[in-house]
Motif scaffolding. Structure first.
Motif, PDB file in Angstrom:
ATOM      1  N   GLY A   1      60.937  16.131   9.305  1.00  0.00           N
ATOM      2  CA  GLY A   1      60.338  14.992   8.622  1.00  0.00           C
ATOM      3  C   GLY A   1      60.061  15.290   7.175  1.00  0.00           C
ATOM      4  N   GLU A   2      59.814  14.222   6.429  1.00  0.00           N
ATOM      5  CA  GLU A   2      59.416  14.372   5.033  1.00  0.00           C
ATOM      6  C   GLU A   2      58.581  13.161   4.645  1.00  0.00           C
ATOM      7  OE1 GLU A   2      62.632  15.078   2.273  1.00  0.00           O
ATOM      8  OE2 GLU A   2      61.248  14.782   0.587  1.00  0.00           O
ATOM      9  N   GLY A   3      57.336  13.392   4.268  1.00  0.00           N
ATOM     10  CA  GLY A   3      56.448  12.275   3.940  1.00  0.00           C
ATOM     11  C   GLY A   3      56.265  11.368   5.146  1.00  0.00           C
ATOM     12  N   VAL A   4      56.459  10.068   4.955  1.00  0.00           N
ATOM     13  CA  VAL A   4      56.286   9.125   6.065  1.00  0.00           C
ATOM     14  C   VAL A   4      57.557   8.986   6.905  1.00  0.00           C
ATOM     15  CG1 VAL A   4      54.576   7.784   4.767  1.00  0.00           C
ATOM     16  CG2 VAL A   4      56.979   7.077   4.732  1.00  0.00           C
ATOM     17  N   TRP A   5      58.584   9.807   6.641  1.00  0.00           N
ATOM     18  CA  TRP A   5      59.874   9.641   7.311  1.00  0.00           C
ATOM     19  C   TRP A   5      60.137  10.754   8.311  1.00  0.00           C
ATOM     20  CZ3 TRP A   5      61.757   4.979   6.278  1.00  0.00           C
ATOM     21  CH2 TRP A   5      61.357   4.357   5.074  1.00  0.00           C
ATOM     22  N   LEU A   6      60.751  10.375   9.439  1.00  0.00           N
ATOM     23  CA  LEU A   6      61.203  11.343  10.442  1.00  0.00           C
ATOM     24  C   LEU A   6      62.701  11.154  10.650  1.00  0.00           C
ATOM     25  CD1 LEU A   6      58.369  11.287  13.130  1.00  0.00           C
ATOM     26  CD2 LEU A   6      59.227  13.322  11.966  1.00  0.00           C
ATOM     27  N   PHE A   7      63.387  12.241  10.990  1.00  0.00           N
ATOM     28  CA  PHE A   7      64.847  12.206  11.154  1.00  0.00           C
ATOM     29  C   PHE A   7      65.226  12.731  12.529  1.00  0.00           C
ATOM     30  CE2 PHE A   7      63.663  12.639   6.767  1.00  0.00           C
ATOM     31  CZ  PHE A   7      64.508  11.768   6.090  1.00  0.00           C
ATOM     32  N   ASP A   8      66.287  12.156  13.120  1.00  0.00           N
ATOM     33  CA  ASP A   8      66.794  12.695  14.385  1.00  0.00           C
ATOM     34  C   ASP A   8      68.132  13.403  14.137  1.00  0.00           C
ATOM     35  OD1 ASP A   8      68.811  10.770  14.272  1.00  0.00           O
ATOM     36  OD2 ASP A   8      67.901   9.490  15.807  1.00  0.00           O
ATOM     37  N   ALA A   9      68.675  13.992  15.211  1.00  0.00           N
ATOM     38  CA  ALA A   9      69.886  14.811  15.078  1.00  0.00           C
ATOM     39  C   ALA A   9      71.101  13.973  14.682  1.00  0.00           C
ATOM     40  CB  ALA A   9      70.160  15.564  16.377  1.00  0.00           C
ATOM     41  N   GLN A  10      71.034  12.652  14.928  1.00  0.00           N
ATOM     42  CA  GLN A  10      72.146  11.767  14.558  1.00  0.00           C
ATOM     43  C   GLN A  10      72.045  11.321  13.102  1.00  0.00           C
ATOM     44  OE1 GLN A  10      70.425  11.254  17.680  1.00  0.00           O
ATOM     45  NE2 GLN A  10      72.052  12.575  18.459  1.00  0.00           N
ATOM     46  N   GLY A  11      71.029  11.789  12.413  1.00  0.00           N
ATOM     47  CA  GLY A  11      70.889  11.428  11.006  1.00  0.00           C
ATOM     48  C   GLY A  11      70.146  10.120  10.781  1.00  0.00           C
ATOM     49  N   ASN A  12      69.591   9.534  11.860  1.00  0.00           N
ATOM     50  CA  ASN A  12      68.787   8.322  11.685  1.00  0.00           C
ATOM     51  C   ASN A  12      67.463   8.658  11.015  1.00  0.00           C
ATOM     52  OD1 ASN A  12      70.523   6.380  13.050  1.00  0.00           O
ATOM     53  ND2 ASN A  12      70.024   7.531  14.918  1.00  0.00           N
ATOM     54  N   GLN A  13      66.979   7.703  10.235  1.00  0.00           N
ATOM     55  CA  GLN A  13      65.733   7.895   9.498  1.00  0.00           C
ATOM     56  C   GLN A  13      64.712   6.860   9.959  1.00  0.00           C
ATOM     57  OE1 GLN A  13      66.380   7.998   5.284  1.00  0.00           O
ATOM     58  NE2 GLN A  13      64.221   7.708   4.785  1.00  0.00           N
ATOM     59  N   TYR A  14      63.545   7.320  10.389  1.00  0.00           N
ATOM     60  CA  TYR A  14      62.518   6.443  10.951  1.00  0.00           C
ATOM     61  C   TYR A  14      61.293   6.406  10.047  1.00  0.00           C
ATOM     62  CZ  TYR A  14      65.253   7.221  15.203  1.00  0.00           C
ATOM     63  OH  TYR A  14      66.267   7.314  16.121  1.00  0.00           O
ATOM     64  N   LEU A  15      60.718   5.217   9.917  1.00  0.00           N
ATOM     65  CA  LEU A  15      59.453   5.075   9.196  1.00  0.00           C
ATOM     66  C   LEU A  15      58.322   5.343  10.196  1.00  0.00           C
ATOM     67  CD1 LEU A  15      57.690   4.298   6.796  1.00  0.00           C
ATOM     68  CD2 LEU A  15      58.205   1.903   7.231  1.00  0.00           C
ATOM     69  N   ASP A  16      57.557   6.390   9.944  1.00  0.00           N
ATOM     70  CA  ASP A  16      56.526   6.817  10.887  1.00  0.00           C
ATOM     71  C   ASP A  16      55.206   6.101  10.589  1.00  0.00           C
ATOM     72  OD1 ASP A  16      54.819   8.051  12.598  1.00  0.00           O
ATOM     73  OD2 ASP A  16      55.043  10.077  11.776  1.00  0.00           O
ATOM     74  N   ALA A  17      54.889   5.079  11.364  1.00  0.00           N
ATOM     75  CA  ALA A  17      53.635   4.344  11.187  1.00  0.00           C
ATOM     76  C   ALA A  17      52.613   4.755  12.240  1.00  0.00           C
ATOM     77  CB  ALA A  17      53.883   2.838  11.252  1.00  0.00           C
ATOM     78  N   LEU A  18      52.794   5.941  12.824  1.00  0.00           N
ATOM     79  CA  LEU A  18      51.875   6.408  13.867  1.00  0.00           C
ATOM     80  C   LEU A  18      51.288   7.786  13.561  1.00  0.00           C
ATOM     81  CD1 LEU A  18      50.679   5.647  16.582  1.00  0.00           C
ATOM     82  CD2 LEU A  18      52.657   6.704  17.702  1.00  0.00           C
TER      83      LEU A  18
END
Ligand code: PLP
Length: 408
Positions: free
Chosen positions: A18-35
């Motif tokens: 992760g970096e800042g409010v973002w998390l990444f999965d092995a497929q390269g998807n980027q998620y906005l972490d609101a939790l």
């Protein structure tokens, strides 16, 4: 087949970094972490100052026993005392352990006063943890069912109801403390109608009856509601406060903080912890507090929380099925008129991480570092999902509805 015990209904995703409010999965998807890992990662992911401090500490020493002096722990206790106006700290590893310490402290305080069968007032809809005592204090039958016999010594009243507490005071003479969340998190993001008046009222009842006011700030503490601790919105100081979640930014640490006579209650042999407040965890805690201060993250939590709520309110103004939006800083709840667990999965597909609690409440606990652009992106994604969800026929939610009946 997984060898993990079946304690979680897990989402079908595994993150790599992760970096800042973002998390990444092995497929390269980027998620906005609101939790934020449920109100834990206040500094977001991989904050450079935290990474550096932890790396330095690991290279020096991770753990020594509490039978020795621990300078990092002393420094964190000093800082917590300074920002809370309280006196002494006991360190443990989690929120339930912090509450266990509070409960044990209250019982010892009672026995020292000659009360042999002490009771602690707790609230409906509360959440205090999963150990036997904290589970018994929790106001949710679903999480208690199957674990009886529960720990005795708790008396339950409705939340945000001073008269109910006063009635107990006039009826019982063995009450010693009130344990309450200033903002209820797991119970559905419930904020007292007038938080300052409620907490001041509880403070006065405790003073009048020589009870301890014990606040569970495991979720509401460490900047999340716009102040270091939620009680600072009310200009009072509790006798005891439990902390965990955001304190170590993911390195496990909990704390039971006390003031005055409560701070003098424990003596050697009465309580302890092998790991509690070890050099690594204490460094994570101290660095977390320093970064919150230098980056003005309390102010940011207030500003971004209010912005997210008002923008969501505007975006959902004409949407039927939205009951109420609530926020205390970056503790945000959106109550819907129906069970909405499916929204978590829908959001995941839209690369947004949220939570649903108390069946009908969408809960947001974004990192305290979230900026305005990210907050607006969160609102855009979530408002669209909620609208989409509320326009799907109710029958789809039949299962969730039955589940809800079993909950309370
Ligand atoms: C999460 C939480 C707890 C329990 O903390 P754990 O670290 O999971 O034991 C207790 N009280 C409140 C208010 C919480 O939100």
């Amino acid at each position: 087949m997984s060898h993990l015990m079946n304690t979680y209904g897990r989402q079908p995703v595994t993150f790599t970094h992760g970096e800042g409010v973002w998390l990444f999965d092995a497929q390269g998807n980027q998620y906005l972490d609101a939790l934020s890992g449920v109100a834990v990662n206040g500094l977001g992911h991989a904050h450079p100052a935290l990474v550096k401090a932890i790396q330095n500490q690991v290279a020096k020493m991770i753990h020594v026993s509490n039978i020795y002096g621990i300078a990092e722990q002393e420094a964190l206790a000093d800082k917590l005392a300074d920002i809370s106006g309280m006196d002494k700290v006991f360190f443990c590893n989690s929120g339930c352990e912090a509450n266990e310490a509070s409960i044990k402290l209250a019982r010892l305080y009672a026995h020292n006063k000659g009360i042999e069968n002490p009771e602690i007032i707790v609230m409906e809809r509360s959440f205090h943890g999963r150990t036997m005592a904290t589970l018994s204090a929790t106001g949710n039958r679903k999480s208690q069912a199957g674990f009886e016999p529960l720990v005795s010594g708790f008396v339950r009243v409705p939340y945000d109801d001073l008269d109910a507490v006063k009635a107990i005071a006039s009826r019982k003479n063995n009450v010693v403390a009130i344990l309450v969340e200033p903002v209820q998190g797991e119970g559905g993001v419930h904020i007292p109608l007038d938080m300052a008046a409620y907490l001041q009222g509880l403070r006065k009842i405790c003073d009048d009856n020589s009870w301890l006011l014990m606040l569970d700030e495991v979720q509401s503490g460490i900047g999340r509601t716009g102040t270091w601790f939620a009680f600072q919105h009310a200009d009072i100081v509790p006798d005891v406060m439990s902390l965990a979640k955001g304190l170590g930014s993911g390195v496990p640490i909990g704390a039971c903080v006390a003031r005055g006579i409560a701070a003098e209650t424990f003596v050697p042999g009465k309580h302890g912890s092998t790991f509690g407040g070890n050099p690594l965890a204490s460094t994570a805690g101290l660095t977390t507090l320093k970064v919150i201060e230098t980056e003005m993250l309390r102010e940011n939590a207030q500003k971004m929380g209010d912005l997210i709520k008002s923008n969501l309110q505007a975006a959902l103004a004409d949407t039927k099925g939205v009951i109420k939006l609530r926020n205390a800083g970056l503790m945000i709840g959106i109550e819907l008129d129906r069970p909405c667990a499916e929204l978590v999965k829908m959001a995941l597909e839209a690369k947004l991480l949220i939570n649903v609690t108390a069946d009908k409440v969408v809960r947001l606990l974004p990192p305290l570092v979230i900026n305005e652009a990210e907050a607006k992106e969160l609102v855009t994604r979530l408002a669209a999902l909620i609208k989409q969800f509320l326009t799907t026929p109710m029958v789809i939610n039949a299962n969730a509805k039955q589940h809800e009946k079993a909950t309370w």
